[in-house]
Each structure stands twice: as C-alpha cells, then as structure tokens.
Design a protein around this motif. Structure first.
Motif, PDB file in Angstrom:
ATOM      1  N   ILE A 249       0.871  -1.173   0.000  1.00 20.01           N
ATOM      2  CA  ILE A 249       0.000   0.000   0.000  1.00 20.01           C
ATOM      3  C   ILE A 249       0.906   1.221   0.000  1.00 20.01           C
ATOM      4  N   THR A 250       0.711   2.112  -0.938  1.00 17.14           N
ATOM      5  CA  THR A 250       1.519   3.329  -1.001  1.00 17.14           C
ATOM      6  C   THR A 250       0.611   4.537  -1.166  1.00 17.14           C
ATOM      7  N   ALA A 251       1.099   5.681  -0.722  1.00 18.28           N
ATOM      8  CA  ALA A 251       0.383   6.945  -0.889  1.00 18.28           C
ATOM      9  C   ALA A 251       1.413   8.068  -0.886  1.00 18.28           C
ATOM     10  N   THR A 252       1.239   9.012  -1.776  1.00 20.79           N
ATOM     11  CA  THR A 252       2.158  10.148  -1.873  1.00 20.79           C
ATOM     12  C   THR A 252       1.481  11.409  -1.343  1.00 20.79           C
ATOM     13  N   ILE A 253       2.142  12.095  -0.437  1.00 23.19           N
ATOM     14  CA  ILE A 253       1.633  13.332   0.147  1.00 23.19           C
ATOM     15  C   ILE A 253       2.457  14.471  -0.437  1.00 23.19           C
ATOM     16  N   MET A 254       1.835  15.266  -1.299  1.00 23.47           N
ATOM     17  CA  MET A 254       2.564  16.285  -2.044  1.00 23.47           C
ATOM     18  C   MET A 254       2.797  17.561  -1.247  1.00 23.47           C
ATOM     19  N   ASP A 255       1.989  17.837  -0.243  1.00 20.56           N
ATOM     20  CA  ASP A 255       2.160  19.043   0.580  1.00 20.56           C
ATOM     21  C   ASP A 255       2.201  18.631   2.044  1.00 20.56           C
ATOM     22  N   PRO A 256       3.344  18.100   2.507  1.00 24.26           N
ATOM     23  CA  PRO A 256       3.376  17.512   3.849  1.00 24.26           C
ATOM     24  C   PRO A 256       3.459  18.513   4.990  1.00 24.26           C
ATOM     25  N   SER A 257       3.656  19.799   4.714  1.00 22.52           N
ATOM     26  CA  SER A 257       3.885  20.760   5.798  1.00 22.52           C
ATOM     27  C   SER A 257       2.736  20.805   6.790  1.00 22.52           C
ATOM     28  N   GLN A 258       1.500  20.586   6.305  1.00 24.06           N
ATOM     29  CA  GLN A 258       0.354  20.657   7.198  1.00 24.06           C
ATOM     30  C   GLN A 258       0.294  19.501   8.191  1.00 24.06           C
ATOM     31  N   PHE A 259       1.094  18.473   7.945  1.00 21.13           N
ATOM     32  CA  PHE A 259       1.080  17.296   8.820  1.00 21.13           C
ATOM     33  C   PHE A 259       2.291  17.230   9.751  1.00 21.13           C
ATOM     34  N   ILE A 260       3.196  18.194   9.654  1.00 25.07           N
ATOM     35  CA  ILE A 260       4.419  18.189  10.447  1.00 25.07           C
ATOM     36  C   ILE A 260       4.261  19.166  11.597  1.00 25.07           C
ATOM     37  N   SER A 261       4.344  18.664  12.819  1.00 23.54           N
ATOM     38  CA  SER A 261       4.156  19.504  13.994  1.00 23.54           C
ATOM     39  C   SER A 261       5.400  20.343  14.255  1.00 23.54           C
ATOM     40  N   ALA A 262       5.275  21.271  15.191  1.00 16.86           N
ATOM     41  CA  ALA A 262       6.411  22.108  15.552  1.00 16.86           C
ATOM     42  C   ALA A 262       7.544  21.298  16.161  1.00 16.86           C
ATOM     43  N   ARG A 263       7.242  20.103  16.634  1.00 15.47           N
ATOM     44  CA  ARG A 263       8.284  19.222  17.189  1.00 15.47           C
ATOM     45  C   ARG A 263       8.821  18.256  16.127  1.00 15.47           C
ATOM     46  N   ASN A 264       8.535  18.545  14.854  1.00 15.98           N
ATOM     47  CA  ASN A 264       9.008  17.722  13.746  1.00 15.98           C
ATOM     48  C   ASN A 264       8.498  16.282  13.845  1.00 15.98           C
ATOM     49  N   GLN A 265       7.224  16.159  14.154  1.00 19.33           N
ATOM     50  CA  GLN A 265       6.609  14.840  14.273  1.00 19.33           C
ATOM     51  C   GLN A 265       5.391  14.735  13.365  1.00 19.33           C
ATOM     52  N   ILE A 266       5.103  13.516  12.946  1.00 15.08           N
ATOM     53  CA  ILE A 266       3.947  13.211  12.121  1.00 15.08           C
ATOM     54  C   ILE A 266       3.157  12.105  12.817  1.00 15.08           C
ATOM     55  N   THR A 267       1.838  12.217  12.814  1.00 14.75           N
ATOM     56  CA  THR A 267       0.982  11.195  13.418  1.00 14.75           C
ATOM     57  C   THR A 267       0.150  10.531  12.328  1.00 14.75           C
ATOM     58  N   LEU A 268       0.332   9.220  12.189  1.00 13.09           N
ATOM     59  CA  LEU A 268      -0.376   8.413  11.199  1.00 13.09           C
ATOM     60  C   LEU A 268      -1.388   7.540  11.914  1.00 13.09           C
ATOM     61  N   ARG A 269      -2.636   7.635  11.519  1.00 13.52           N
ATOM     62  CA  ARG A 269      -3.692   6.811  12.124  1.00 13.52           C
ATOM     63  C   ARG A 269      -3.989   5.618  11.220  1.00 13.52           C
ATOM     64  N   TYR A 270      -4.073   4.427  11.839  1.00 15.47           N
ATOM     65  CA  TYR A 270      -4.456   3.191  11.151  1.00 15.47           C
ATOM     66  C   TYR A 270      -5.755   2.738  11.783  1.00 15.47           C
ATOM     67  N   MET A 271      -6.774   2.455  10.981  1.00 17.58           N
ATOM     68  CA  MET A 271      -8.068   2.227  11.596  1.00 17.58           C
ATOM     69  C   MET A 271      -8.995   1.372  10.735  1.00 17.58           C
ATOM     70  N   ALA A 272      -9.910   0.695  11.422  1.00 23.25           N
ATOM     71  CA  ALA A 272     -11.057   0.029  10.808  1.00 23.25           C
ATOM     72  C   ALA A 272     -12.288   0.572  11.518  1.00 23.25           C
ATOM     73  N   LYS A 273     -13.200   1.181  10.759  1.00 27.70           N
ATOM     74  CA  LYS A 273     -14.347   1.841  11.367  1.00 27.70           C
ATOM     75  C   LYS A 273     -15.489   0.885  11.689  1.00 27.70           C
ATOM     76  N   SER A 274     -15.318  -0.379  11.302  1.00 32.46           N
ATOM     77  CA  SER A 274     -16.353  -1.369  11.599  1.00 32.46           C
ATOM     78  C   SER A 274     -15.711  -2.627  12.154  1.00 32.46           C
ATOM     79  N   LYS A 275     -16.464  -3.370  12.939  1.00 35.27           N
ATOM     80  CA  LYS A 275     -15.995  -4.651  13.420  1.00 35.27           C
ATOM     81  C   LYS A 275     -15.970  -5.649  12.272  1.00 35.27           C
ATOM     82  N   GLY A 276     -15.199  -6.724  12.448  1.00 35.55           N
ATOM     83  CA  GLY A 276     -15.237  -7.745  11.419  1.00 35.55           C
ATOM     84  C   GLY A 276     -14.059  -8.678  11.438  1.00 35.55           C
ATOM     85  N   ASP A 277     -12.871  -8.183  11.116  1.00 36.45           N
ATOM     86  CA  ASP A 277     -11.730  -9.058  10.932  1.00 36.45           C
ATOM     87  C   ASP A 277     -10.498  -8.372  11.492  1.00 36.45           C
ATOM     88  N   ASN A 278      -9.377  -9.052  11.417  1.00 34.57           N
ATOM     89  CA  ASN A 278      -8.098  -8.481  11.813  1.00 34.57           C
ATOM     90  C   ASN A 278      -7.309  -8.112  10.573  1.00 34.57           C
TER      91      ASN A 278
END
Length: 461
Positions: free
Chosen positions: A166-195
C-alpha cells in the motif's frame, strides 16, 4: 551491566551495508535485517541509496485508541520480510477489530534537516488482511493546522489475505508536520469484522536544498517553526491580573492577563515598555460568556465545573472540533501581540468531567495545543496538571501552578527548572514566610495573590 550502544560507534562499520540496501527490498539478508532493526530501535533514520536525497522514517510509537494489537516490538515494522502467504508471527503486528473497531496512532519523528525542504512524503506499508469489500482498513494523517484527520490510503487494491503493498504520496506535507518535527499516522477500521497485519510501515522523505532566509542571528526567520519564540527562564518578575483596570505600572518582566478582556492596545503598551505578555484562556472548559462560545457544539460539553457558574468541561477527545477553536484563540493572541499563552483546565482526565477521559486522551490534546502554539510562534505554559509533567515538559515552555505548596506537590515541578524553564506560581492562603524560602531555593517564581486575581501581589523575590 547492560551494554549500551552510542549511534556514533556503530554507524561507521555498517554505513556501507546500509547504502547497499534499498529500504523497500523484500528479501534481505539476516545481517541486513538485524542492522536495520537495531537502528530503528535506536531511533536512527536510514539513508536510502537513490537518485537524489531521500530518507526513510519508521514509527517510534504506537498508541492503541480502540481495539488492540499484538505485542511484537515496533521494530518489526522496520523490515519488509513477508510476502505472498508468509505467516511468520514474530515478523509482523496484528491489529484486532473482531470485538470492537480498531483505531491506532503511529508517531514518526522527522530527522533534523536544517538545509533541506521536504517536498513530499511517500507512505509504504506491507499489508495482509481482508479486501475493502469485507472490511475497510485505512490510513489517515493528522493535520496539525486544523486538528482534523485526512484520509491518504486504504486496502482497496490488495489481494485478499496476501501480503500487498500500500503506497500513498503526500505532495504538501507541511500541514502534517508539527512544531516538534513529528507526524501522526492513524491506522483504523471503522467497523468490526476481521483483523489485519502490517509487516512494514515507513515514510520515504523526498527533499531538496533550502533557500530559507537567515536573519542576523544566523537562524531562520520563521520563528514559529524554528524555535525562536520567547522562552521564559527562572528568575523573572511577574504579575497575574484578570480584573479591570489593569495596573500597567508595575516593575515586572511578565504580565499574565486575560486574552479576551485585554485589548491589543494595552498589550502593545506593555510590550513597548519591554514587558512580555502571557494571554490566558481556558482550553479544557467551555465558558458561556466568551465571544466564541457558539463555536462549541453541545456534544462536547460535559459537567459543570464546581464553583464556576457558566463553565463546563470539554470532551478533549474531540480534537477535530476543539483544536480549530483553540487555534483560533491562539491566532487572536498572536495578532494582539501576546508572547505566550496560558491554557487552563488541561487536566480534565483527573476530574469528573462527564466523559471517560483517559490519561492518554489528555496527553494527545495537550500536545496538540502545544504544537498549535509553537506553529504560531507562541510560547505555551502548562497549567497545574502535575501528574503529566514527566511526559509534557519537553512540549511546554513554562509552567503555571496554583497552590503546590499548600498541597505539598511542588517537587513535581522540578523538571521545568531543571531544563531552564520558568515556573510561575501562586499561593492564595499561605503567608509568604511559610513557603517563599523553599520556593526561592527551588528557583520557582511565586506570588501570593487574592482569589479574584486582582492587582494585589506579594512576590517571593
């Protein structure tokens, strides 16, 4: 005695090996895997041998918000060594949503790149699990400007229960970089079902040389992003007053005043006299008399604060709602000329708010506040919340405390002065002679004040 490795002692013998490896190669030698896992564990960013400057960063932390994950160390995500139907349980992390939805946040630390500008980020993940037709698993990034989560990728193009890229390109990453030079990536399943399972998660960094202007001090002119904001040190004379009229004649270095009730003209006059100004607002509670009170939707309003009519606790888990409101307040502070902000009620998790707030919920909210302030070039203080100082001292620029001597809790504030950050304190019911000698010894800057926080002040030093 445990052997400890300094990064400088291990880099030279293996740097050539690293350069021969491509970070995304499926089949690595055992030696190569061990080297990469050692570096990931040490928090070292790997350089990739590509045409142009590129780096890869791996997650330094995983926080399960809902659901659960297996206990393999996070370092297994630094090596892509599963393919096809491989099922080496020790080589991947499994994320469970069979009993509940799954939500987990990965934190990435960007390497220091003073002479580089990040052009884009490329997410690389090795995924095994169901297709979207059965259950959707997706990746989102936290927009630090708005506090909202932004979708970037999901499992729509994978082979069902076969390892898939799985790949994804973020062309304007500045909005995702905090003042502490950190990025937070969320991984999620919005419904129950499987692993689902992840064998590899990394961001490839594409950057170019920077032409960022340099000011006379030799630092970048972007004071918000590059740490040139005001940093109050111990030993400052200060006043806190939230009543009218404000006494602006005091021989002090710092004024702590109400953001909404103080005009830009008053703040400008104080700064013209060489004073620094901290602007107060409540970040963890709703106040029905504030001009932006209509911005708060009913679902985020909790129980009343005892003894404070018209004030209710906020559900600080709702970052997408609250951070934009708080950022707007900080933008107002910056526009008025405040040097710093003093957000109050940032310890809701330890109070009866009407919401099941956790310690981690509060940490995430408080760090988001700090990131927003720093992004605007503002210093930010941690108000009370002694229990979380150990996790927040590196995010906040000073502390503001009420009654730690009365409550016998002042030792918890030492981490601030230990790193050269001011502790501004208030006692309401003690005489100065009963606590000031100890406050001065601890290098705290304490006052005795009336509960109304009017102009009267009796400083310890």
């Amino acid at each position: 005695m445990q052997t400890r490795y300094h990064p400088g002692t291990i880099l030279k013998p293996i740097i050539n090996l690293i350069k021969r490896l491509t970070v995304y190669k499926v089949c690595l030698t055992k030696q190569g895997k061990n080297v990469i896992q050692l570096l990931v564990a040490a928090g070292i960013t790997l350089l990739t041998a590509s045409a142009g400057f590129a780096e890869a960063m791996f997650p330094s932390n995983l926080s399960n918000k809902r659901g659960s994950s297996t206990s393999q160390p996070l370092e297994v995500l630094g090596v892509k060594d599963q393919q096809g139907s491989d099922d080496n349980f020790d080589k991947y992390i499994e994320f469970n949503s069979d009993q509940d939805v799954y939500v987990g946040d990965f934190r990435f630390n960007l390497p220091a790149m003073p002479d580089k500008v990040i052009q884009k980020l490329i997410l690389h993940a090795n995924y095994r699990g169901p297709k979207t037709s059965f259950q959707k698993w997706e990746f989102e990034l936290l927009d630090v400007k708005t506090g909202k989560w932004v979708y970037i990728a999901d499992n729509r193009d994978v082979a069902d229960w076969y390892w898939s890229n799985i790949t994804a390109t973020i062309m304007d990453p500045s909005q995702f970089i905090s003042a502490r030079n950190q990025i937070t990536l969320r991984y999620m399943a919005k419904s129950k079902g499987d692993n689902s399972q992840l064998d590899f998660v990394a961001f490839e960094i594409k950057s170019v040389g920077s032409n960022r202007p340099v000011d006379a001090s030799g630092t970048g002119s972007d004071r918000g992003s590059h740490g040139n904001r005001w940093q109050p040190a111990p030993g400052l004379k200060w006043q806190i007053q939230y009543t009218d009229p404000l006494d602006t004649s005091l021989n002090v270095d710092v004024y702590n005043i109400d953001l909404f009730d103080t005009s830009a003209a008053v703040i400008s006059a104080l700064r013209s006299k060489g004073k620094h100004v901290i602007c107060y607002f409540s970040a963890g509670s709703y106040e029905d008399w504030r001009p932006d009170s209509r911005a708060f939707p009913a679902p985020v309003l909790g129980r009343n604060l005892d003894g404070w009519p018209g004030e209710r606790w906020l559900d600080v888990r709702k970052l997408d709602v609250l951070i934009p409101i708080m950022r707007a307040r900080m933008e107002q502070a910056a526009k008025k000329g405040c040097d710093g902000v003093d957000p109050d009620n940032v310890d809701g998790y330890s109070n009866n708010t009407g919401f099941p707030l956790s310690y981690n919920d509060q940490l995430v909210f408080n760090i988001a506040l700090a990131d927003a302030a720093h992004d605007l070039g503002l210093a930010i203080g941690l108000k009370n919340n002694l229990e979380q100082i150990k996790h927040l001292v590196n995010y906040f620029d000073f502390a503001v405390n009420e009654q730690c001597f009365q409550d016998g809790e002042c030792n918890a504030l030492k981490p601030f002065v230990d790193v050269g950050k001011a502790v501004f304190g208030i006692e309401y019911h003690l005489s100065n002679r009963s606590f000031c000698p100890q406050a001065n010894t601890m290098n705290f800057d304490f006052l005795t004040k009336n509960l109304s926080l009017d102009a009267k002040r009796v400083p310890c030093r």
